[in-house]
Write a protein that holds these residues in place. Structure first.
Motif, PDB file in Angstrom:
ATOM      1  N   LYS A 153     -29.508  -7.024   5.469  1.00 40.38           N
ATOM      2  CA  LYS A 153     -30.335  -5.827   5.293  1.00 40.38           C
ATOM      3  C   LYS A 153     -29.944  -4.749   6.304  1.00 40.38           C
ATOM      4  O   LYS A 153     -29.882  -3.553   5.968  1.00 40.38           O
ATOM      5  N   ILE A 154     -29.670  -5.167   7.548  1.00 41.90           N
ATOM      6  CA  ILE A 154     -29.217  -4.209   8.567  1.00 41.90           C
ATOM      7  C   ILE A 154     -27.910  -3.566   8.141  1.00 41.90           C
ATOM      8  O   ILE A 154     -27.739  -2.337   8.202  1.00 41.90           O
ATOM      9  N   ALA A 155     -26.961  -4.391   7.693  1.00 46.27           N
ATOM     10  CA  ALA A 155     -25.660  -3.866   7.271  1.00 46.27           C
ATOM     11  C   ALA A 155     -25.807  -2.887   6.113  1.00 46.27           C
ATOM     12  O   ALA A 155     -25.279  -1.766   6.158  1.00 46.27           O
ATOM     13  N   LEU A 156     -26.542  -3.290   5.092  1.00 47.45           N
ATOM     14  CA  LEU A 156     -26.693  -2.439   3.912  1.00 47.45           C
ATOM     15  C   LEU A 156     -27.509  -1.184   4.221  1.00 47.45           C
ATOM     16  O   LEU A 156     -27.311  -0.139   3.583  1.00 47.45           O
ATOM     17  N   GLY A 157     -28.390  -1.285   5.199  1.00 43.94           N
ATOM     18  CA  GLY A 157     -29.167  -0.113   5.589  1.00 43.94           C
ATOM     19  C   GLY A 157     -28.300   1.024   6.091  1.00 43.94           C
ATOM     20  O   GLY A 157     -28.703   2.196   6.047  1.00 43.94           O
ATOM     21  N   HIS A 158     -27.111   0.707   6.557  1.00 39.71           N
ATOM     22  CA  HIS A 158     -26.153   1.725   6.983  1.00 39.71           C
ATOM     23  C   HIS A 158     -25.067   1.959   5.927  1.00 39.71           C
ATOM     24  O   HIS A 158     -24.641   3.100   5.720  1.00 39.71           O
ATOM     25  N   LEU A 159     -24.623   0.894   5.268  1.00 40.73           N
ATOM     26  CA  LEU A 159     -23.526   1.033   4.310  1.00 40.73           C
ATOM     27  C   LEU A 159     -23.932   1.820   3.067  1.00 40.73           C
ATOM     28  O   LEU A 159     -23.134   2.624   2.556  1.00 40.73           O
ATOM     29  N   ILE A 160     -25.125   1.603   2.568  1.00 44.87           N
ATOM     30  CA  ILE A 160     -25.537   2.304   1.353  1.00 44.87           C
ATOM     31  C   ILE A 160     -25.567   3.817   1.559  1.00 44.87           C
ATOM     32  O   ILE A 160     -24.945   4.566   0.781  1.00 44.87           O
ATOM     33  N   PRO A 161     -26.243   4.338   2.586  1.00 48.40           N
ATOM     34  CA  PRO A 161     -26.187   5.795   2.792  1.00 48.40           C
ATOM     35  C   PRO A 161     -24.784   6.294   3.136  1.00 48.40           C
ATOM     36  O   PRO A 161     -24.424   7.431   2.803  1.00 48.40           O
ATOM     37  N   PHE A 162     -23.986   5.446   3.799  1.00 49.34           N
ATOM     38  CA  PHE A 162     -22.599   5.814   4.117  1.00 49.34           C
ATOM     39  C   PHE A 162     -21.804   6.074   2.844  1.00 49.34           C
ATOM     40  O   PHE A 162     -21.149   7.118   2.695  1.00 49.34           O
ATOM     41  N   TYR A 163     -21.882   5.161   1.895  1.00 48.35           N
ATOM     42  CA  TYR A 163     -21.141   5.343   0.650  1.00 48.35           C
ATOM     43  C   TYR A 163     -21.737   6.461  -0.205  1.00 48.35           C
ATOM     44  O   TYR A 163     -20.999   7.215  -0.870  1.00 48.35           O
ATOM     45  N   LYS A 164     -23.040   6.609  -0.186  1.00 52.85           N
ATOM     46  CA  LYS A 164     -23.657   7.692  -0.965  1.00 52.85           C
ATOM     47  C   LYS A 164     -23.238   9.062  -0.419  1.00 52.85           C
ATOM     48  O   LYS A 164     -23.078  10.020  -1.182  1.00 52.85           O
ATOM     49  N   LYS A 165     -23.038   9.141   0.876  1.00 56.29           N
ATOM     50  CA  LYS A 165     -22.597  10.401   1.478  1.00 56.29           C
ATOM     51  C   LYS A 165     -21.130  10.704   1.149  1.00 56.29           C
ATOM     52  O   LYS A 165     -20.796  11.862   0.833  1.00 56.29           O
ATOM     53  N   HIS A 166     -20.300   9.700   1.209  1.00 61.25           N
ATOM     54  CA  HIS A 166     -18.855   9.951   1.129  1.00 61.25           C
ATOM     55  C   HIS A 166     -18.254   9.697  -0.253  1.00 61.25           C
ATOM     56  O   HIS A 166     -17.087  10.048  -0.477  1.00 61.25           O
ATOM     57  N   LEU A 167     -19.008   9.118  -1.153  1.00 61.50           N
ATOM     58  CA  LEU A 167     -18.531   8.953  -2.530  1.00 61.50           C
ATOM     59  C   LEU A 167     -19.383   9.752  -3.483  1.00 61.50           C
ATOM     60  O   LEU A 167     -19.525   9.433  -4.626  1.00 61.50           O
TER      61      LEU A 167
END
Length: 310
Positions: free
Chosen positions: A296-310
């Protein structure tokens, strides 16, 4: 297509790669979606964390995700079996992207990659040279070349290379292949033999029990084909070539496989102007494979990261 997953074959060098495409809820083939390639750990398969954990979660957030078995591993082609060759592993990512860009529902300008364990190192390396990758995420990523150059060769890389050369010559002349088992047969066997180092024991708990076992995950390697790995470096020229947005996730309980060390190194060295280091406090390498809180910690950062850059 079953349960929003489609099994596909991807053309590679001279064989096919087995892959699963995970679709977002309400998927509409007439629309276009950002896509993410999910890369499995060393000696693993697409059903172990890259697909069933991270692939599923990212698809639920609106991405088309493709998780695949590496060449020579899992359900993919390539002979002989159980080769863990970084050059092929990185090339496989590009073959999977070749497949993605032919799909009408994938936006070819919005393709990212995520990798777990050795898959994180391979994903980072691929992002340096395949400019179709627009963002890269690494979850407890390991530089397999560094690992092979150091502890996996007994800190004697030249001695290891000499032994590999002798074994390959022997096999070319008809000798039986030497397959290295990376892990003990079970947690109980590990304890009986004093093999309780954090990463080694937790890997055994994951791969050798119902928690993470899968038919395609063999956690073994063909010894005679390890020479390339000993001389390879996932992070070579990162200061110049790794310019894509980067998100590095590590646990702060370091183990012998070195994900914490590698994560800190690539975060420091990457030329990326947009880079993020996420430290999951109190968690280890294998916690980040499938345990709910660190994932959950990992996805809490990865999901917004990919939404921003993809």
């Amino acid at each position: 297509m079953t349960n929003n997953i489609k099994h596909v074959s991807v053309k590679a060098l001279a064989w096919d790669l087995a892959a699963d495409i995970y679709f977002p809820p309400g998927f509409d083939e007439s629309k276009t979606y950002p896509a993410i390639v999910s890369v499995h750990p060393i000696g693993s398969c697409k059903e172990q964390t890259s697909g069933n954990v991270y692939g599923t979660a990212l698809a639920d957030e609106g991405f088309v995700v493709i998780a695949f078995d590496a060449s020579f591993q899992g359900a993919s082609g390539g002979e002989p079996r159980s080769i863990e060759d970084p050059v092929f592993r990185v090339q496989d990512i590009s073959y999977v992207i070749d497949h993605l860009v032919t799909l009408p529902y994938v936006d070819a300008d919005r393709i990212g990659v995520i990798g777990v364990c050795g898959g994180g190192g391979y994903s980072i390396n691929a992002a340096m040279t395949d400019r179709r990758i627009k963002a890269v995420g690494s979850v407890t990523g390991v530089n397999f070349g560094r690992l092979m150059h150091e502890s996996f060769s007994g800190y004697d890389p030249i001695g290891a290379l000499d032994a590999i050369a002798a074994q390959r010559t022997a096999e070319a002349r008809g000798a039986e292949r030497q397959v290295t088992q990376y892990l003990p047969a079970s947690p109980e066997v590990a304890k009986e033999n004093g093999l309780t180092e954090l990463d080694l024991f937790e890997a055994t708990e994951y791969y050798r029990t119902d928690r993470g076992q899968a038919p395609g995950g063999r956690t073994e390697g063909l010894f005679s084909r390890n020479a390339t790995s000993v001389g390879w470096d996932a992070f070579n020229r990162a200061e110049v070539l790794l310019t894509r947005p980067l998100c590095v996730v590590v646990g702060d309980k370091p183990g012998a496989f070195g994900a914490y060390r590698d994560g800190m190194e690539i975060y420091r060295r990457a030329a990326s102007k947009d880079k993020e280091l996420v430290v999951a406090e109190g968690f280890s390498h294998y916690d980040l494979y499938d345990q709910p809180e660190p994932v959950k910690i990992a996805l809490g950062h990865l999901i917004p990261f990919y939404k921003k850059h993809l």
